[in-house]
Design a protein around this motif. Structure first.
Motif, PDB file in Angstrom:
ATOM      1  N   ALA A 165       0.843  -1.170   0.086  1.00  0.00           N
ATOM      2  CA  ALA A 165      -0.055   0.066  -0.039  1.00  0.00           C
ATOM      3  C   ALA A 165       0.754   1.310   0.008  1.00  0.00           C
ATOM      4  O   ALA A 165       0.611   2.118  -0.910  1.00  0.00           O
ATOM      5  CB  ALA A 165      -0.792  -0.009   1.273  1.00  0.00           C
ATOM      6  N   LEU A 166       1.810   1.158   0.926  1.00  0.00           N
ATOM      7  CA  LEU A 166       2.724   2.484   1.064  1.00  0.00           C
ATOM      8  C   LEU A 166       3.495   2.590  -0.430  1.00  0.00           C
ATOM      9  O   LEU A 166       3.699   3.834  -0.787  1.00  0.00           O
ATOM     10  CB  LEU A 166       3.761   2.254   2.246  1.00  0.00           C
ATOM     11  N   ALA A 167       3.959   1.098  -0.991  1.00  0.00           N
ATOM     12  CA  ALA A 167       4.688   1.528  -2.120  1.00  0.00           C
ATOM     13  C   ALA A 167       3.974   2.380  -3.196  1.00  0.00           C
ATOM     14  O   ALA A 167       4.640   3.230  -4.038  1.00  0.00           O
ATOM     15  CB  ALA A 167       5.036   0.087  -2.789  1.00  0.00           C
ATOM     16  N   THR A 168       2.663   2.203  -3.341  1.00  0.00           N
ATOM     17  CA  THR A 168       1.706   2.895  -4.284  1.00  0.00           C
ATOM     18  C   THR A 168       1.764   4.339  -4.205  1.00  0.00           C
ATOM     19  O   THR A 168       1.978   5.014  -5.089  1.00  0.00           O
ATOM     20  CB  THR A 168       0.272   2.239  -4.224  1.00  0.00           C
ATOM     21  N   LEU A 169       1.858   4.734  -3.046  1.00  0.00           N
ATOM     22  CA  LEU A 169       1.503   5.950  -2.413  1.00  0.00           C
ATOM     23  C   LEU A 169       3.052   6.725  -2.809  1.00  0.00           C
ATOM     24  O   LEU A 169       3.148   8.044  -3.003  1.00  0.00           O
ATOM     25  CB  LEU A 169       1.292   6.422  -1.235  1.00  0.00           C
ATOM     26  N   ILE A 170       4.128   5.742  -2.493  1.00  0.00           N
ATOM     27  CA  ILE A 170       5.396   6.483  -2.898  1.00  0.00           C
ATOM     28  C   ILE A 170       5.653   6.734  -4.211  1.00  0.00           C
ATOM     29  O   ILE A 170       6.221   7.693  -4.720  1.00  0.00           O
ATOM     30  CB  ILE A 170       6.551   5.403  -2.248  1.00  0.00           C
ATOM     31  N   ARG A 171       5.349   5.704  -4.945  1.00  0.00           N
ATOM     32  CA  ARG A 171       5.411   5.818  -6.386  1.00  0.00           C
ATOM     33  C   ARG A 171       4.554   6.961  -6.989  1.00  0.00           C
ATOM     34  O   ARG A 171       5.042   7.742  -8.042  1.00  0.00           O
ATOM     35  CB  ARG A 171       4.758   4.403  -7.051  1.00  0.00           C
ATOM     36  N   GLY A 220      11.954   7.142   8.678  1.00  0.00           N
ATOM     37  CA  GLY A 220      10.673   6.929   8.610  1.00  0.00           C
ATOM     38  C   GLY A 220       9.794   7.258   7.197  1.00  0.00           C
ATOM     39  O   GLY A 220      10.743   7.500   6.192  1.00  0.00           O
ATOM     40  N   THR A 221       8.556   7.181   7.329  1.00  0.00           N
ATOM     41  CA  THR A 221       7.761   7.790   5.919  1.00  0.00           C
ATOM     42  C   THR A 221       7.007   8.924   6.321  1.00  0.00           C
ATOM     43  O   THR A 221       6.544   9.359   7.469  1.00  0.00           O
ATOM     44  CB  THR A 221       6.937   6.452   5.681  1.00  0.00           C
ATOM     45  N   PHE A 222       7.110   9.804   5.307  1.00  0.00           N
ATOM     46  CA  PHE A 222       6.563  11.277   5.321  1.00  0.00           C
ATOM     47  C   PHE A 222       5.588  11.686   4.321  1.00  0.00           C
ATOM     48  O   PHE A 222       5.904  11.097   3.239  1.00  0.00           O
ATOM     49  CB  PHE A 222       7.943  12.236   5.361  1.00  0.00           C
ATOM     50  N   PHE A 244      15.291  13.630  -9.234  1.00  0.00           N
ATOM     51  CA  PHE A 244      13.954  13.088  -9.886  1.00  0.00           C
ATOM     52  C   PHE A 244      14.133  11.578 -10.344  1.00  0.00           C
ATOM     53  O   PHE A 244      13.141  10.791  -9.787  1.00  0.00           O
ATOM     54  CB  PHE A 244      13.702  13.783 -11.082  1.00  0.00           C
ATOM     55  N   ALA A 245      15.047  11.258 -10.737  1.00  0.00           N
ATOM     56  CA  ALA A 245      15.215   9.781 -11.203  1.00  0.00           C
ATOM     57  C   ALA A 245      15.355   8.678  -9.860  1.00  0.00           C
ATOM     58  O   ALA A 245      14.553   7.766  -9.779  1.00  0.00           O
ATOM     59  CB  ALA A 245      16.442   9.514 -12.005  1.00  0.00           C
ATOM     60  N   ARG A 246      15.959   9.232  -8.693  1.00  0.00           N
ATOM     61  CA  ARG A 246      15.832   8.558  -7.573  1.00  0.00           C
ATOM     62  C   ARG A 246      14.638   8.299  -6.916  1.00  0.00           C
ATOM     63  O   ARG A 246      14.253   7.198  -6.412  1.00  0.00           O
ATOM     64  CB  ARG A 246      16.955   8.968  -6.569  1.00  0.00           C
ATOM     65  N   GLN A 247      13.781   9.482  -6.906  1.00  0.00           N
ATOM     66  CA  GLN A 247      12.437   9.355  -6.373  1.00  0.00           C
ATOM     67  C   GLN A 247      11.317   8.608  -7.228  1.00  0.00           C
ATOM     68  O   GLN A 247      10.190   8.612  -6.915  1.00  0.00           O
ATOM     69  CB  GLN A 247      12.209  10.874  -6.150  1.00  0.00           C
TER      70      GLN A 247
END
Lengths: 255, 255
Positions: free
Chosen positions: B65-71, B82-84, B105-108
């Motif tokens: 779930a978090l991976a989706t929101l990070i993407r 942590g996660t912000f 940008f590429a890293r994120q």
């Protein structure tokens, strides 16, 4: 660095018989180069041995000359990196280190004053309560301050501090003390990490007046959350910076 | 951190019989909290074990779930911190690390495009010649680029690169490549340190048009000088950043 060209030689003659000591003559020559922008902001001076050899003076004399300009805020020395022209603005390294403006000013020898505009306990508004890990309705100390240097007001600071961890903070004298210093030394709180975000924003009415700029003037805007060693958030702040009087500088390494 | 209150519990019921998989239901709940500002920008989520326990789901499901929101750029994870919540702006860490915008940008995983607006060799104007350790009249490559993310243009970049160290750079394709990457990989230059200064400035005519803002709009303005391992300056740049679309973030330690 012997292969570097010499665009920055201090070529004017020094007068060894003049009443002004050599170091003062050298600092005046360098000052003139900075003020004329022949040595522009960010310019890194050549190494002390190179400059001293060029001038035919001792490194001790050169250091006295540079010390004068560092004290006056025209140069800044960074260990292992060299000596840089700072221009006439203050350059804290708050994007790079979790220091406060007052700590940076003190370290650089920049004289400043702080005016406490308001200092009161209030219920944390919902987004702030979430950021500070508080339940809705828990209280925070809201602190509004105006920080000024010799050039005039440089920053408008609004801090929100958790009161459950800082009993009596509403009585503290925060005109003459660093907030972080007080939290660490008086309350024994271990500040370990922080998150700072920098954007630009247009000055609104009240802040424009405080900083002595027109409404709409572009300000550097800093948001900060500070955490203790156990992961709890202790403080949130908004800082508006007069960007013609102070700019934020980072010295960075690639690896 | 078991003593922290739980203002951020994800309390809505999950429907284990619904067609949408659990991780998708969780990511939608969290997305709603972010978009409603119940979880404001900068908010740090509770730890994965705490959140997973609260929801009665596995850490693996939570991570999906978090991976989706990070993407999607709504959350950012920082090792050991942590996660912000990032809000809807891009947050490069260029105040803290000598990375370029394109590398950040590429890293994120932020999709971006770069348009090369001009790329030409010119004689270095005097202040720039001084900054780059050049003799007056020596040439530099001037590169103007516009970088855009999915939200629109985010930065107008002007780089000046020493041509004596980069023969043929005026022919290079800099739309699809990082300038630093090219200098390091094609020219074998060892970039080691840099100095970056952040201020705010009002958008002028041409830059306002490129970034799609009104004249006078407050922009974050970055000046940079980059040095090689032998102390020579290689590049100077000016970058104007659309501060509603991108803000510069630093995660800092106190000691």
């Amino acid at each position: 660095m012997s292969d570097r060209p010499h665009p920055d030689g201090v070529t004017e003659q020094l007068d060894r018989d003049a009443p002004a000591p050599l170091h003062a003559q050298v600092s005046e020559q360098i000052r003139a180069k900075i003020l004329s922008a022949e040595w522009p902001p960010h310019y890194r001076l050549r190494s002390e041995p190179e400059l001293a050899a060029d001038l035919g003076i001792s490194r001790g004399t050169l250091r006295r000359a540079l010390a004068t300009l560092i004290r006056d805020g025209l140069l800044v020395q960074v260990r292992g990196r060299g000596t840089f022209v700072t221009s006439t603005t203050i350059e804290p390294s708050i994007a790079q280190k979790l220091t406060t403006l007052s700590e940076d000013f003190a370290r650089q020898g920049v004289p400043y004053t702080t005016e406490v505009v308001s200092q009161r306990v209030m219920a944390a508004p919902p987004p702030l309560a979430t950021l500070l890990d508080l339940s809705p309705g828990q209280s925070v100390l809201r602190l509004e301050r105006l920080r000024s240097a010799s050039t005039g007001p440089v920053a408008w600071l609004v801090n929100y501090v958790r009161t459950d961890l800082t009993p009596g903070l509403e009585q503290a004298d925060l005109a003459d003390r660093s907030l972080f210093g007080l939290l660490e030394n008086e309350y024994g709180l271990k500040i370990t990490t922080g998150r700072r975000t920098f954007t630009a924003t247009a000055a609104t009415d009240r802040i424009a007046t405080a900083l002595g700029v027109a409404e709409g003037f572009p300000l550097l805007y800093l948001e900060q959350i500070t955490y203790l060693h156990d992961g709890r958030a202790i403080e949130y702040s908004d800082v508006w910076i007069h960007s013609e009087r102070m700019r934020v500088t980072s010295l960075l390494s690639r690896r």
